[in-house]
Design a protein around this motif. Structure first.
Motif, PDB file in Angstrom:
ATOM      1  N   LEU A 188       0.865  -1.188   0.000  1.00  0.00           N
ATOM      2  CA  LEU A 188       0.000   0.000   0.000  1.00  0.00           C
ATOM      3  C   LEU A 188       0.892   1.226   0.000  1.00  0.00           C
ATOM      4  O   LEU A 188       1.694   1.419   0.915  1.00  0.00           O
ATOM      5  CB  LEU A 188      -0.918  -0.052   1.213  1.00  0.00           C
ATOM      6  CG  LEU A 188      -1.885  -1.223   1.070  1.00  0.00           C
ATOM      7  CD1 LEU A 188      -2.425  -1.665   2.397  1.00  0.00           C
ATOM      8  CD2 LEU A 188      -2.985  -0.881   0.103  1.00  0.00           C
ATOM      9  N   SER A 189       0.777   2.013  -1.052  1.00  0.00           N
ATOM     10  CA  SER A 189       1.703   3.132  -1.231  1.00  0.00           C
ATOM     11  C   SER A 189       1.038   4.247  -2.019  1.00  0.00           C
ATOM     12  O   SER A 189       0.339   3.966  -3.009  1.00  0.00           O
ATOM     13  CB  SER A 189       2.933   2.640  -2.001  1.00  0.00           C
ATOM     14  OG  SER A 189       3.670   3.732  -2.491  1.00  0.00           O
ATOM     15  N   PRO A 190       1.269   5.502  -1.644  1.00  0.00           N
ATOM     16  CA  PRO A 190       0.712   6.599  -2.452  1.00  0.00           C
ATOM     17  C   PRO A 190       1.311   6.621  -3.851  1.00  0.00           C
ATOM     18  O   PRO A 190       0.811   7.297  -4.742  1.00  0.00           O
ATOM     19  CB  PRO A 190       1.080   7.866  -1.660  1.00  0.00           C
ATOM     20  CG  PRO A 190       2.180   7.458  -0.742  1.00  0.00           C
ATOM     21  CD  PRO A 190       2.023   5.994  -0.491  1.00  0.00           C
ATOM     22  N   GLN A 191       2.391   5.855  -4.053  1.00  0.00           N
ATOM     23  CA  GLN A 191       3.045   5.827  -5.364  1.00  0.00           C
ATOM     24  C   GLN A 191       2.545   4.676  -6.237  1.00  0.00           C
ATOM     25  O   GLN A 191       3.005   4.517  -7.367  1.00  0.00           O
ATOM     26  CB  GLN A 191       4.555   5.706  -5.169  1.00  0.00           C
ATOM     27  CG  GLN A 191       5.106   6.847  -4.334  1.00  0.00           C
ATOM     28  CD  GLN A 191       6.593   6.738  -4.091  1.00  0.00           C
ATOM     29  OE1 GLN A 191       7.303   6.092  -4.844  1.00  0.00           O
ATOM     30  NE2 GLN A 191       7.066   7.377  -3.036  1.00  0.00           N
ATOM     31  N   GLY A 192       1.619   3.886  -5.719  1.00  0.00           N
ATOM     32  CA  GLY A 192       1.114   2.739  -6.477  1.00  0.00           C
ATOM     33  C   GLY A 192       0.076   3.142  -7.508  1.00  0.00           C
ATOM     34  O   GLY A 192      -0.280   4.316  -7.640  1.00  0.00           O
ATOM     35  N   ARG A 193      -0.458   2.134  -8.220  1.00  0.00           N
ATOM     36  CA  ARG A 193      -1.534   2.442  -9.180  1.00  0.00           C
ATOM     37  C   ARG A 193      -2.802   2.730  -8.382  1.00  0.00           C
ATOM     38  O   ARG A 193      -3.050   2.155  -7.325  1.00  0.00           O
ATOM     39  CB  ARG A 193      -1.729   1.313 -10.179  1.00  0.00           C
ATOM     40  CG  ARG A 193      -2.298   0.059  -9.611  1.00  0.00           C
ATOM     41  CD  ARG A 193      -2.589  -0.938 -10.725  1.00  0.00           C
ATOM     42  NE  ARG A 193      -2.854  -2.240 -10.153  1.00  0.00           N
ATOM     43  CZ  ARG A 193      -3.775  -3.073 -10.592  1.00  0.00           C
ATOM     44  NH1 ARG A 193      -4.519  -2.754 -11.611  1.00  0.00           N
ATOM     45  NH2 ARG A 193      -3.947  -4.241 -10.018  1.00  0.00           N
ATOM     46  N   GLN A 194      -3.564   3.648  -8.949  1.00  0.00           N
ATOM     47  CA  GLN A 194      -4.725   4.166  -8.231  1.00  0.00           C
ATOM     48  C   GLN A 194      -5.841   3.120  -8.103  1.00  0.00           C
ATOM     49  O   GLN A 194      -6.176   2.458  -9.083  1.00  0.00           O
ATOM     50  CB  GLN A 194      -5.257   5.367  -9.004  1.00  0.00           C
ATOM     51  CG  GLN A 194      -5.994   6.321  -8.153  1.00  0.00           C
ATOM     52  CD  GLN A 194      -5.065   7.443  -7.643  1.00  0.00           C
ATOM     53  OE1 GLN A 194      -5.549   8.416  -7.180  1.00  0.00           O
ATOM     54  NE2 GLN A 194      -3.774   7.317  -7.733  1.00  0.00           N
ATOM     55  N   LEU A 195      -6.404   3.017  -6.911  1.00  0.00           N
ATOM     56  CA  LEU A 195      -7.520   2.099  -6.679  1.00  0.00           C
ATOM     57  C   LEU A 195      -8.779   2.616  -7.370  1.00  0.00           C
ATOM     58  O   LEU A 195      -9.142   3.781  -7.226  1.00  0.00           O
ATOM     59  CB  LEU A 195      -7.784   1.978  -5.176  1.00  0.00           C
ATOM     60  CG  LEU A 195      -8.855   0.977  -4.774  1.00  0.00           C
ATOM     61  CD1 LEU A 195      -8.464  -0.437  -5.171  1.00  0.00           C
ATOM     62  CD2 LEU A 195      -9.105   1.048  -3.277  1.00  0.00           C
ATOM     63  N   THR A 196      -9.415   1.725  -8.127  1.00  0.00           N
ATOM     64  CA  THR A 196     -10.696   2.029  -8.766  1.00  0.00           C
ATOM     65  C   THR A 196     -11.601   0.829  -8.520  1.00  0.00           C
ATOM     66  O   THR A 196     -11.144  -0.225  -8.075  1.00  0.00           O
ATOM     67  CB  THR A 196     -10.540   2.199 -10.292  1.00  0.00           C
ATOM     68  OG1 THR A 196     -10.044   0.953 -10.814  1.00  0.00           O
ATOM     69  CG2 THR A 196      -9.595   3.326 -10.658  1.00  0.00           C
TER      70      THR A 196
END
Ligand SMILES: C[S@@+](CC[C@H](N)C(=O)[O-])C[C@H]1O[C@@H](n2cnc3c(N)ncnc32)[C@H](O)[C@@H]1O
Length: 218
Positions: A85-93
Motif C-alpha cells: 500500500l503506497s501513495p506511489q502505487g496504481r490508483q484504486l478504482t
C-alpha cells in the motif's frame, strides 16, 4: 477468499471486522488474517524500521523484517498477489476492486513513517496500490479501504440486489448511481420527484438511468 494484512496495529482492525458487510462474510466467504511484523522480526526489541541511507528525516520499514514476516507465513510457497500500500502505487478504482475480489488470496503490506525500503516494493510485492493522490500517515486506512471494498463484492455480503446498481457498476455503464429519497415525501417544501411515487416501475427505471447518465457526465 483469503486476505492477509501485514501491519503493526492488528487491533486497529477490530472496528472494521465488526461492521457489515465484512462481518457477514467473515469466516465463510472471507478468511481475514491480521499479522504483526513485530511477531516475526529478526531484530531485537521488536524493531521493524530503521534510518534511511543517505540521511533525511523519518524511518523506513526494513526489507529483512518484511521478508521474515512473509517467510514465516508462506515458507517455500510465496503468495502470488502481494500488494504494497503506497501513495506511489496504481490508483484504486472499482475495476481494481473487482479484479482483486476474483483472487483466491491477496496479501496487503502496510507501512508507516517514510514508507517501505524500495526492495520490498520491487522484490517482495507483486503490485503497489494507492487509495488516492494524497499522503496518509500509514497503510492501515488504505488496507481497510481495500478489505471493505473487496468484502462487499463477495457472495452474501450485501442484501440481494443492493450491490448491482451501484456507482461504477456495469449495470450503470460504470457511471454514478441515481439519487435516492425516503420519507417524508415533502420536507421544508423540498419534494420527492413525482415519478418515484408514481408506482410506474418502467418510468422509475428510465428516470433512474437518465439521472445516472446526467450525473456521470464530467
Ligand atoms: C507517510 S506515508 C509515506 C509516504 C512516502 N514517504 C511518499 O512520500 O511517497 C506512510 C505509509 O502510509 C501508506 N500510505 C500513505 N498514503 C497512502 C495512499 N494514498 N495510498 C496507499 N497507502 C498510503 C503507505 O503504506 C506508506 O508507505
Amino acid at each position: 477468499m483469503r486476505i492477509d494484512v501485514f501491519t503493526l496495529v492488528p487491533h486497529a482492525y477490530a472496528w472494521l471486522t465488526e461492521q457489515r458487510p465484512l462481518a457477514a462474510v467473515l469466516g465463510t466467504e472471507l478468511d481475514l488474517r491480521l499479522l504483526n511484523y513485530r511477531d516475526t522480526t529478526p531484530l531485537r526489541a521488536g524493531q521493524v524500521d530503521d534510518e534511511p541511507y543517505g540521511g533525511g528525516a523519518g524511518m523506513v520499514l526494513r526489507v529483512d523484517v518484511v521478508a521474515a514476516a512473509l517467510d514465516a507465513v508462506y515458507g517455500d510457497e510465496p503468495a502470488q498477489r502481494v500488494i504494497a500500500l503506497s501513495p506511489q502505487g496504481r490508483q484504486l478504482t472499482q475495476a481494481v476492486v473487482e479484479e482483486l475480489a476474483r483472487e483466491e488470496h491477496v496479501v496487503l503490506l502496510s507501512a508507516r513513517f517514510e514508507g517501505f525500503d524500495e526492495r520490498i516494493v520491487r522484490h517482495l510485492a507483486s503490485d503497489a496500490i494507492s487509495v488516492g493522490p494524497y499522503v496518509l500517515s500509514n497503510g492501515d486506512l488504505p488496507a481497510m479501504v481495500l478489505v471493505d471494498a473487496i468484502a462487499r463484492r463477495l457472495p452474501g455480503a450485501l442484501a440481494e440486489g443492493s450491490g448491482e446498481w451501484e456507482s461504477f457498476s456495469a449495470e450503470l455503464d460504470g457511471g454514478l448511481e441515481y439519487p435516492h429519497y425516503t420519507r417524508p415525501a415533502e420536507f421544508r417544501g423540498w419534494n420527492v420527484p413525482d415519478v418515484l411515487v408514481s408506482g410506474d416501475h418502467k418510468r422509475i427505471e428510465d428516470w433512474r438511468r437518465e439521472q445516472s447518465r446526467a450525473r456521470s457526465v464530467h
